[in-house]
Design a protein around this motif. Structure first.
Motif, short mmCIF file in Angstrom:
data_model
loop_
_atom_site.label_atom_id
_atom_site.label_comp_id
_atom_site.label_asym_id
_atom_site.label_seq_id
_atom_site.Cartn_x
_atom_site.Cartn_y
_atom_site.Cartn_z
N HIS A 4 0.80 -1.22 -0.08
CA HIS A 4 -0.05 -0.19 0.44
C HIS A 4 0.52 1.07 0.09
O HIS A 4 0.69 2.25 1.09
CB HIS A 4 -0.72 -0.19 1.29
N PHE A 58 -3.73 2.22 -5.29
CA PHE A 58 -4.49 1.66 -4.07
C PHE A 58 -4.34 2.74 -3.65
O PHE A 58 -4.11 2.41 -2.49
CB PHE A 58 -3.82 0.18 -4.72
N CYS A 60 -6.71 -1.79 2.97
CA CYS A 60 -8.08 -2.89 3.12
C CYS A 60 -7.21 -3.69 1.66
O CYS A 60 -6.32 -4.00 0.95
CB CYS A 60 -9.50 -3.20 2.82
N THR A 61 -7.39 -5.52 2.61
CA THR A 61 -6.67 -6.88 2.17
C THR A 61 -7.19 -6.62 0.49
O THR A 61 -9.07 -6.77 0.38
CB THR A 61 -6.25 -7.59 2.69
N ARG A 62 -6.76 -7.07 -0.82
CA ARG A 62 -8.05 -7.15 -1.86
C ARG A 62 -7.19 -8.55 -2.25
O ARG A 62 -5.74 -8.56 -2.14
CB ARG A 62 -7.35 -5.82 -2.87
N ILE A 63 -8.16 -9.13 -3.67
CA ILE A 63 -7.33 -10.27 -3.78
C ILE A 63 -6.53 -10.89 -4.95
O ILE A 63 -5.37 -11.12 -4.87
CB ILE A 63 -8.83 -11.34 -4.49
N THR A 108 -5.10 2.97 7.79
CA THR A 108 -6.51 2.58 6.52
C THR A 108 -7.20 4.19 7.32
O THR A 108 -8.83 3.69 7.07
CB THR A 108 -7.02 1.67 8.31
#
Length: 619
Positions: free
Chosen positions: A301, A309, A315-318, A566
């Motif tokens: 990040h 991004f 936040c965790t993304r695929i 965050t």
């Protein structure tokens, strides 16, 4: 009213615009599975070229944002803000457009396309001649026409709306402009194909080379040495066009600007100035926020990985999961060799604020054998800031861990002559938390009660006649805090050892992580204030949960284009804001060790005076 061809046909599709690659993908997959050989191989080549073009832009973007490498070679010192990032979000629209146009050409000229060999040296000669004789002058005059009043107002002004150049700026233009650019890039390719001199390597090389040069031309970093630029100025001279728009219209070659008297001679002066200044240290920041990496996923990040991004809260993304193994290897390399580096910056009222990062991850702070190495990195960063002339350096999160360095006291005691002020910023963190609590609350339940923040919050609240149920099993620590309270307020501090003691208290202040099971002791309607990292799980639907203590930066912040972990856009952790307040107020003391409860209201009022706003909300 939007003019014809000023917007993209798939402008409202969002991420679903990539579905337009679907027919090409389907054709390749079907040929691969159901046929003995891959027919219409051009479909595969178009997909590969599109992927490579995106990679070229991404690599240039990453390099452009690696401030630890490029800070002294930047053309404009301003940062790319959120507004520009949002405008350039769909920078890759032109790749989709040109993929569709290439597909149409391949369908119409399928018999010729199928005969294109892998290599033909004659193709490069044909390509170069057509590019110089047709594409360059065509682009020059088209570009000049787009600077006429009507076309500039309704079309080209979008491209010039980016105040700071970035590799993505080259793709940020209207549909009409990219149709024209597609013709410019397509003529040399079509000429080579029609003449029978084209080759696969030639097509790949020209398209990727074209993108490479445009990215370099729109980069805010000077990469070409002065000696090379003086001999080959086409390698880097477009950037001045965005500050003096009536000059430097050519694509890559200044020849036609010279022929038609639009060449900006300041290009050489600007280039020499930047390359000369690159050996200097540049402007000294007034404030430094010394952060660290949280975990492997959040390590991605950052602006030099994926700019878009990094511009939204983490936040965790695929799509990050396949990158995890590579990031893990990078973490090991950072552990072995990396030093503290510059990550981001912004300006506030003329003051330069930077974020430096200690190359250590959260879990490493809890490894006993790693403590000395981490403290050495922090100490080196403080001494470096002191040598540079930085006014305030604020320690983030675990960099000020009490068990690690006593909240910064280790460095201040070791170096009593420091000119830079070392700040943990927790006074403002405490101020944010206590000011979240409604004035009519008479009782709170506090976990993490004997921590640095817990102690300050407990003492502040008891002075204001709020009963504090302090969860701690250490009677000695509780009594030590109780003795700090005045005689008439000591009774407002109550030691409890079990969660069930708070089953009638609907205001919880969480400074130590609590499980969903422990949350069940809270009555319905409880609000959880918190200063624990990571935040507790929002498990109870009949309760509300506060955000981590944070503040929104004043509205006149400039060049801010990334989110702090965050936090929402424009919001920083309270300890970051606390360091900024320390610098803006010109305070000359170190803010390390235990929190001075007497200063909580003073720091809070100073934050409000400078335009900071608390953003802790119910959710």
């Amino acid at each position: 009213m939007v003019k014809p061809l000023a917007f993209w046909p798939w402008e409202n599709l969002g991420i679903f615009k990539y579905v337009m690659y679907g027919p090409l993908v389907a054709k390749v997959v079907c040929s691969w599975i159901y046929e003995d050989s891959l027919n219409d191989v051009w479909c595969l080549h178009i997909l590969i070229v599109c992927g490579l073009r995106g990679s070229v832009h991404q690599l240039w973007s990453s390099y452009n944002n690696m401030l630890f490498l490029t800070r002294n070679r930047r053309i404009k010192q301003q940062g790319v803000d959120f507004m520009q990032i949002d405008r350039e979000w769909d920078w890759d629209n032109f790749i989709i457009l040109q993929a569709l146009l290439a597909s149409l050409v391949c369908l119409m000229l399928s018999s010729m396309v199928e005969l294109i060999p892998v290599w033909n040296p004659k193709g490069f000669i044909t390509l170069l001649l057509v590019h110089v004789m047709i594409s360059e002058p065509l682009f020059y005059w088209a570009h000049r026409f787009f600077h006429e009043s009507y076309l500039f107002t309704h079309y080209h002004s979008l491209h010039h709306s980016s105040s700071v150049l970035h590799p993505y700026t080259g793709g940020h233009a209207t549909f009409l402009e990219h149709l024209v650019l597609s013709v410019v890039i397509g003529i040399p390719l079509m000429g080579s194909i029609v003449m029978g001199n084209a080759s696969t390597i030639m097509i790949y090389g020209y398209v990727l080379g074209f993108d490479f040069m445009r990215c370099m031309g729109h980069s805010n970093v000077e990469v070409v040495p002065a000696q090379v630029f003086n001999k080959l100025p086409f390698l880097r001279y477009h950037s001045l066009h965005h500050t003096e728009a009536g000059t430097n219209f050519c694509l890559f070659m200044p020849l036609f600007d010279a022929m038609w008297n639009t060449l900006n001679c300041n290009s050489w002066h600007l280039h020499n100035k930047i390359t000369t200044d690159s050996g200097k240290n540049g402007r000294v920041p007034d404030f430094v926020f010394l952060a660290h990496v949280v975990d492997i996923m959040s390590a991605m990040h950052v602006p030099f990985v994926i700019r878009s991004f990094a511009s939204i809260p983490f936040c965790t993304r695929i799509f990050l999961l396949p990158c995890w193994p590579f990031t893990f290897i990078v973490m090991l390399m950072m552990w072995a060799w990396s030093k503290t580096f510059l990550l981001t910056f912004y300006y506030l009222r003329g003051h330069l604020h930077q974020t430096w990062v200690v190359p250590r991850y959260g879990f490493q702070y809890f490894l006993p054998f790693a403590a000395d190495g981490i403290n050495k990195l922090i100490e080196e960063a403080i001494l470096r800031a002191d040598r540079k002339g930085v006014k305030v350096i604020s320690l983030a999160a675990l960099n000020k861990n009490e068990a690690l360095n006593g909240g910064g006291t280790l460095f201040v005691n070791k170096h009593p002559d420091l000119k830079v002020r070392v700040v943990h910023g927790n006074t403002l963190t405490a101020a944010v938390i206590v000011n979240e609590i409604p004035k009519d609350v008479k009782e709170v339940f506090l976990t993490g009660a004997t921590s640095k923040l817990g102690r300050a919050i407990a003492l502040y609240l008891c002075r204001n006649r709020v009963r504090v149920l302090m969860l701690t099993s250490s009677t000695e620590r509780f009594q030590k805090i109780q003795r700090e309270a005045s005689a008439d307020t000591q009774n407002y501090l109550v030691q409890v050892t079990k969660y069930h003691a708070a089953q009638n208290c609907n205001t919880w202040i969480v400074g130590k992580w609590i499980t969903p099971r422990e949350q069940y002791w809270a009555p319905s309607g409880t609000h959880f204030h918190q200063f624990v990292v990571p935040p507790i799980l929002s498990f109870r639907r009949d309760c509300t949960y506060g955000e981590l203590a944070a503040m929104r930066l004043p509205h006149d912040v400039e060049g801010l284009g990334n989110c702090e972990y965050t936090m929402e856009r424009g919001v920083v952790h309270a300890c970051h804001a606390g360091g900024v307040i320390h610098q803006l107020e010109g305070w000359t003391h170190h803010e390390v060790g235990a929190i001075d409860v007497e200063r909580i209201d003073l720091v809070w009022e100073a934050a409000l005076k400078h335009g900071f706003k608390s953003v802790s909300t119910l959710k």
